[in-house]
Design a protein around this motif. Sequence first.
Motif, PDB file in Angstrom:
ATOM      1  N   GLU A  21      -5.109 -19.073  -6.760  1.00 17.98           N
ATOM      2  CA  GLU A  21      -5.450 -18.482  -5.449  1.00 17.98           C
ATOM      3  C   GLU A  21      -6.455 -19.547  -4.493  1.00 17.98           C
ATOM      4  O   GLU A  21      -6.553 -19.344  -3.181  1.00 17.98           O
ATOM      5  CB  GLU A  21      -6.222 -17.143  -5.494  1.00 17.98           C
ATOM      6  N   ARG A  22      -7.366 -20.081  -5.086  1.00 21.40           N
ATOM      7  CA  ARG A  22      -8.285 -21.051  -4.401  1.00 21.40           C
ATOM      8  C   ARG A  22      -7.660 -22.136  -3.596  1.00 21.40           C
ATOM      9  O   ARG A  22      -7.704 -22.303  -2.579  1.00 21.40           O
ATOM     10  CB  ARG A  22      -9.343 -21.630  -5.440  1.00 21.40           C
ATOM     11  N   TYR A  79      -4.402 -22.075  -2.777  1.00 23.62           N
ATOM     12  CA  TYR A  79      -3.824 -21.287  -1.766  1.00 23.62           C
ATOM     13  C   TYR A  79      -4.683 -21.243  -0.585  1.00 23.62           C
ATOM     14  O   TYR A  79      -4.299 -21.425   0.526  1.00 23.62           O
ATOM     15  CB  TYR A  79      -3.371 -19.951  -2.150  1.00 23.62           C
ATOM     16  N   ASN A  80      -5.830 -20.767  -0.729  1.00 20.81           N
ATOM     17  CA  ASN A  80      -6.652 -20.297   0.584  1.00 20.81           C
ATOM     18  C   ASN A  80      -6.977 -21.467   1.148  1.00 20.81           C
ATOM     19  O   ASN A  80      -7.298 -21.577   2.248  1.00 20.81           O
ATOM     20  CB  ASN A  80      -7.959 -19.428  -0.051  1.00 20.81           C
ATOM     21  N   GLU A  81      -7.437 -22.505   0.383  1.00 18.61           N
ATOM     22  CA  GLU A  81      -8.010 -23.942   0.970  1.00 18.61           C
ATOM     23  C   GLU A  81      -6.547 -24.762   1.749  1.00 18.61           C
ATOM     24  O   GLU A  81      -6.995 -24.859   2.906  1.00 18.61           O
ATOM     25  CB  GLU A  81      -8.267 -24.914  -0.122  1.00 18.61           C
ATOM     26  N   ARG A 101      -6.401 -22.635   5.059  1.00 18.88           N
ATOM     27  CA  ARG A 101      -7.363 -22.976   5.936  1.00 18.88           C
ATOM     28  C   ARG A 101      -7.297 -24.330   6.562  1.00 18.88           C
ATOM     29  O   ARG A 101      -7.472 -24.453   7.856  1.00 18.88           O
ATOM     30  CB  ARG A 101      -8.842 -22.815   5.167  1.00 18.88           C
TER      31      ARG A 101
END
Length: 429
Positions: free
Chosen positions: A257-258, A260-262, A265
Motif C-alpha cells: 500500500e505504501r 501505491y500511495n507514493e 502522489r
Amino acid sequence: NGLHHDENLKEFRLEADQELRFEVEANERVQLELRSGLAEMFGTELMKGKRYSFDGGAKVGIFTWHGCNIDLYGDTEVAYVAKETPMNFYINIHACLENMRDKSATEDIRGPSVMVCGPTDVGKTTLCRILLNYAVRRGRNPMYVDFDVGQGNIGIPGTVGCTVIERPADVEEGFSQAAPFVLHFGSITPSSNLSLYNKLITRLAQVVSIKNEADSKVKHSGAVINTCGWVTGGGYKSLLHAAKEFEVDVILVLDQERLYNELARDLPSFIKIIFTPKSGGVVVRSPEFRREARSARIREYFYGASIKSSAGATQFYPHSFEIPFSQLKVYKIGAPSIPDSCLPLGMKADDNQTKLVPLMPSLTLLHHILSVSFSTTPADAIENNVQGFVCVTAIDTERQMATVLSPQPRPLPQGAIFLLSDVQFMDAH
Ligand code: ADP
Ligand code: MG
C-alpha cells in the motif's frame, strides 16, 4: 513408466476457480497430468493427457476456471488446493487492457503500456506472465520488457531486455525468445550503478517505440513491463523514471500500500494506478534459492534449456576455446567515482558512471561473464544490443590467452568488444 504407475501418485479434484499449488523438493522431479476438464498454469492452457515435468525448486500454481482432475507423480514439498485466488481480479485487468487494445487499433495509437511493480516475492513476474499469455491467446503480440537485473527472464542475470511475445509461455520452459533485445548492466543490483540503470531504462523505452513504429500489431498490443523489487530510495526513483520514459498508462502495484500511495502522489493522475492483490500462492525465495536460480539461468544459456527436460532430449554442449589477449577488448562500465569538486568544469559524477573503461585482461576476469557487444567501439556499446555472452574459465598470463565458454563455436565476431559483468559463473560440469 507403466510399471510404477501409482508410485507417489496423488489425485486432485478441483472445482471451478480453484488452484492446485505445489513445490518440488530440491533434486526431485514432479510430473503432472491433466486428466479431465480445463486448467492453466500462469495463463498457459494445459493439454489433456500430456505429462509435464517440473524440477527441484519449481513453485507451481495450476488454476481452473471450470473444474478439472489433475494427477501428480513424485515428491512434492507441499501440494494443496486453494479456494481463494486473485485470478478474477487479474482477468478483469486483462479485460480492461483488451478494451484499451481495441481502442488503440481503431484510433491507431499505441496500446496500453502496463508496468507491474512491488517489493520482492509478490508475484510480479508471474502476473506479467499471466497478462502476456492472456493477450497472446487473444491474438495479440505484446512487448515484454524486463528490467529486473537479478531474476529477469530476458537475457541472463546482470542484463535488462525486451522481446515481442508471439506465443504463450511453454509450461515447463517459459516464453521462447526468438530475437530479444538485451542490454548489459553488469550487476544483479540496480544500486551498484543507478545512473547506468536509468540510462538503460531510457534506451529500452526507445527500442519499444521504434518497434511500435515498425509493427502495428505490436503497437496496438502494448507492453507489459516487469520491474525489480527495490521500491525505496533510488529504486523508487527509477520506477518514476520508467513510468515517464515508457509513458505508462497503467501501473499495477502488487501488495504494498505504501508504494501505491507514493506512486499515486508523485505521478500525474492520467496514469491509472491499481492496487493489486497478491496471490496466496506466491512463495518467498531465500537468498540461496535466488543464487541457485541465477546460476541455473546462466547454465541454461550455455547448455540449452533441454538439459533439464525429460531424459532422451537433445543436450547441447557449450564450446570452449582460447582468445588471445590482443583480441580481447574488455571494458567495464563506470569509472571509480570521484567527488564532483575534482571533476573538470561542467562534468557530473553521473557521466563517470556511464563511461567505458578499458581493462587489461588479467586473472580478475576469471569466472566472470562477459557480454559480447554488437559494437566494435566503446562509443555506442552501452545502448547497443548484446549478441551473446561468454564466461572466462581460464587465464594464462604467460601465453597471454583467455579460455572462454560460449554457446556458439568460434570464431567470435571480428572486433566485437566485451563488457565485463560482476556476475560470475562456475561451470559444475
Ligand atoms: P516476484 O517477481 O514478485 O519476485 P514471482 O512472480 O517470481 O515474484 O513469484 C515468486 C515465486 O512464487 C515463483 O517461484 C513463482 O513460481 C511462485 N508463484 C507465484 N504465484 C504462484 C501460485 N499462484 N502458486 C504457486 N506458486 C506461485
Ligand atoms: Mg520477478
